[in-house]
Write an enzyme that holds these catalytic residues in place. Sequence first.
Site, PDB file in Angstrom:
ATOM      1  N   GLU A  47       0.874  -1.187   0.000  1.00 24.12           N
ATOM      2  CA  GLU A  47       0.000   0.000   0.000  1.00 24.12           C
ATOM      3  C   GLU A  47       0.913   1.241   0.000  1.00 24.12           C
ATOM      4  OE1 GLU A  47      -1.527   0.913   3.955  1.00 24.12           O
ATOM      5  OE2 GLU A  47      -3.478   1.432   3.124  1.00 24.12           O
ATOM      6  N   ASN A 109      -7.235   5.910  -1.609  1.00 20.15           N
ATOM      7  CA  ASN A 109      -6.108   5.018  -1.352  1.00 20.15           C
ATOM      8  C   ASN A 109      -6.312   3.842  -2.315  1.00 20.15           C
ATOM      9  OD1 ASN A 109      -4.152   3.342  -0.314  1.00 20.15           O
ATOM     10  ND2 ASN A 109      -4.691   3.715   1.819  1.00 20.15           N
ATOM     11  N   LYS A 126      -9.510   1.573  -1.751  1.00 16.72           N
ATOM     12  CA  LYS A 126      -9.656   1.012  -0.395  1.00 16.72           C
ATOM     13  C   LYS A 126     -10.992   1.378   0.239  1.00 16.72           C
ATOM     14  CE  LYS A 126      -7.028   0.939   3.986  1.00 16.72           C
ATOM     15  NZ  LYS A 126      -5.753   1.375   4.589  1.00 16.72           N
ATOM     16  N   GLU A 144      -6.009   8.441   7.832  1.00 17.18           N
ATOM     17  CA  GLU A 144      -6.476   8.106   6.479  1.00 17.18           C
ATOM     18  C   GLU A 144      -7.825   8.732   6.168  1.00 17.18           C
ATOM     19  OE1 GLU A 144      -6.006   4.220   4.595  1.00 17.18           O
ATOM     20  OE2 GLU A 144      -4.825   3.644   6.336  1.00 17.18           O
ATOM     21  N   CYS A 170      -4.499  -3.061   3.076  1.00 17.93           N
ATOM     22  CA  CYS A 170      -4.208  -2.966   4.506  1.00 17.93           C
ATOM     23  C   CYS A 170      -5.383  -3.327   5.406  1.00 17.93           C
ATOM     24  CB  CYS A 170      -3.648  -1.597   4.835  1.00 17.93           C
ATOM     25  SG  CYS A 170      -2.757  -1.662   6.418  1.00 17.93           S
ATOM     26  N   ASN A 195       0.541  -1.108   5.301  1.00 12.43           N
ATOM     27  CA  ASN A 195       1.450  -0.327   6.168  1.00 12.43           C
ATOM     28  C   ASN A 195       0.864  -0.466   7.564  1.00 12.43           C
ATOM     29  OD1 ASN A 195       3.223   2.127   4.602  1.00 12.43           O
ATOM     30  ND2 ASN A 195       1.523   1.257   3.447  1.00 12.43           N
TER      31      ASN A 195
END
Length: 307
Positions: A47, A109, A126, A144, A170, A195
Amino acid sequence: MDRHLTLAVCQTGPVQRSATRAETVGRLVHLLERAAAAGAELAVFPEMALTTFFPRWTLDESEIEGFYEERVPGPQTQPLFDAARRLRLGFALGYSEIADEDGRKRRFNTMDLVDADGSLVGRYRKIHLPGSEASEAGTTVHLERRYFEPGNLGFPVFAYRGARIGLALCNDRRWPETYRMLCLNGAEVVLIGYNTPAVLAEAPTLDHLRMFHNHLPMQAGAYQNTVWVAAAAKAGVEEGQALIGGSCIIAPTGEIAALAVSVDDEVIVHRADLGLIDTCRRVNFDFARYRRPSEYGLIAERAGPVA
Ligand code: CDV
């Protein structure tokens, strides 16, 4: 007929904020070359593989611009796509996307699946965005939700060399819905980039379980959905924050078939037997035969407050 796909997980060590895109892309190209030399047919990167994990900071608009890609491939990422073509090796790449959509700039993302000729196969954005919009006292800074919108492309599955590939990023890997949605859509392989901080301020008593909680949902997801999972970490100490490694390739049996040993740039490879999916399905998880969605619907309807 034997069906195999040789998977490579290209784990990276940390990407510091000072690293230029050219330096980082150069590292990724080198990893792709190592994967190709090991016979890989499809590779997965972490990611946000192109930059440092910037949601660990509270930044303003003028500071975040450089972390997003307006176009992939763009001038700085083109060498990676050239390498795919040269090596005849497709890959999945996580990065921060800024898109012109619905008459405004939208940030996601994102992970792209790229073919062995360097062309785009498909895109995933994501869905499960962890953390918060602003820093909260006593919690690890993980913003995020400040920097991205939740993905709006669902859980698509793409054809690659005769195999069906799903993508996830993730925090998605911790949710059973991710695997179930992808596998209901026919995924045979799920590629994941992550991550993940090694310690969390909000729950230090759980720190010793970080790696267990990395592998547990991926192994369960693989087993319960009879799917191969290949997951790439961005690992090591990045901008003073330790990120876990533990990149792996997991069989539909739930067993770890290959595991990274470092927290640095590293390639692991496994020749995935896609026939194993049917074998596992025959033992237990034949969706068409055994799932009872009508009953699950009833359960959901019944699930209200207990009187
Ligand atoms: N990048 C992530 O999604 N990280 C989350 C952390 C914040 C819990 C993860 O699930 O690993």
